[in-house]
Design an enzyme around this catalytic site. Sequence first.
Site, short mmCIF file in Angstrom:
data_model
loop_
_atom_site.label_atom_id
_atom_site.label_comp_id
_atom_site.label_asym_id
_atom_site.label_seq_id
_atom_site.Cartn_x
_atom_site.Cartn_y
_atom_site.Cartn_z
N GLY A 56 36.80 32.95 41.15
CA GLY A 56 36.93 31.50 41.23
C GLY A 56 38.35 31.19 41.63
CD GLU A 57 42.59 28.98 42.90
OE1 GLU A 57 42.17 29.49 43.95
OE2 GLU A 57 43.74 29.21 42.46
CB SER A 58 43.64 32.60 38.68
OG SER A 58 44.47 32.56 39.82
CB CYS A 87 37.93 37.99 42.54
SG CYS A 87 38.84 37.55 44.02
NE ARG A 114 46.48 33.09 42.10
CZ ARG A 114 46.74 31.90 42.64
NH1 ARG A 114 47.98 31.49 42.77
NH2 ARG A 114 45.76 31.12 43.04
CB ILE A 144 36.22 36.03 48.61
CG1 ILE A 144 34.88 36.60 49.10
CG2 ILE A 144 36.38 34.57 49.03
CD1 ILE A 144 33.66 35.98 48.43
NE ARG A 145 40.02 31.43 48.21
CZ ARG A 145 40.27 30.95 46.99
NH1 ARG A 145 41.49 30.80 46.57
NH2 ARG A 145 39.28 30.61 46.21
CG HIS A 180 33.63 38.31 44.57
ND1 HIS A 180 33.50 37.34 43.60
CD2 HIS A 180 34.77 38.05 45.23
CE1 HIS A 180 34.54 36.52 43.66
NE2 HIS A 180 35.32 36.93 44.64
CD GLU A 182 30.52 38.23 41.68
OE1 GLU A 182 31.02 39.37 41.61
OE2 GLU A 182 31.17 37.23 42.07
N1 GLN Z 1 42.50 33.58 45.15
C1 GLN Z 1 41.82 33.23 43.94
C2 GLN Z 1 42.81 33.06 42.81
O1 GLN Z 1 43.94 33.24 42.99
C3 GLN Z 1 40.79 34.28 43.57
C4 GLN Z 1 39.66 34.28 44.59
C5 GLN Z 1 38.36 34.75 44.07
O2 GLN Z 1 38.12 34.83 42.88
N2 GLN Z 1 37.46 35.00 44.99
O3 GLN Z 1 42.44 32.72 41.72
#
Ligand code: GLN
Length: 202
Positions: A56-58, A87, A114, A144-145, A180, A182
């Site tokens: 997700g997004e930390s 992630c 990150r 993904i990112r 990921h 999942e």
């Molecule tokens: N870039 C996101 C973060 O810094 C992590 C990306 C992801 O969970 N796919 O939280």
Amino acid sequence: MDDRNSTNKGIVTGVLAVQGGFARHGQMLERLGAQVRWIRTASDLTGCHGLIIPGGESTTMTLLLKKYGMMERLREFGLHHAVMGTCAGAIMLSRNAADDRVEPLGLMDISVDRNAYGTQVESFVTYIDTPFTPDRTPLKSIFIRAPRIRVDSTGVEVLATHDDYPVIVKQGRILALSFHPELTEDDRIHRYFLKNLVTVAE
Ligand code: GLN
């Protein structure tokens, strides 16, 4: 139900569900026969045998976990139980995320950089060797990112690498992945987590 599913039957696995890609983790765990509990408050963790922190997004996850007063309970849970972070979840497990907006739980002696694997449009799929999975065939992994992981103590085992950087690491019963698992149909990581790291108290 096959043998594999009945093995996991009594396992209650929490999936942190305040933000991010929690649904697919839940589906995979259910397919493996484990019971899924969505974790949205600190008390939801009571009775769980293990926990998954999704991607997700930390930065957002930090905000929400603080707002809901869940930080300390998650830290305490991680001292005594198996936790897997994927992630953004791996970022949350680290000791150092090099970003003031992120307050990691510090459950693992790793630092993370990150977004080091690129932006959303630079997402990629690769196949990695996973010596700890039973049949040892390469594992499809989706980045993904994704965060780059740096190991900061000898207590951390590197279970898989990509381009010589660790992408699956384990310390005790804490497991962190840059990617990921999942999002594929390959459930070997979740199977490994349930079988080898989660313990159900008698
Ligand atoms: N870039 C996101 C973060 O810094 C992590 C990306 C992801 O969970 N796919 O939280």
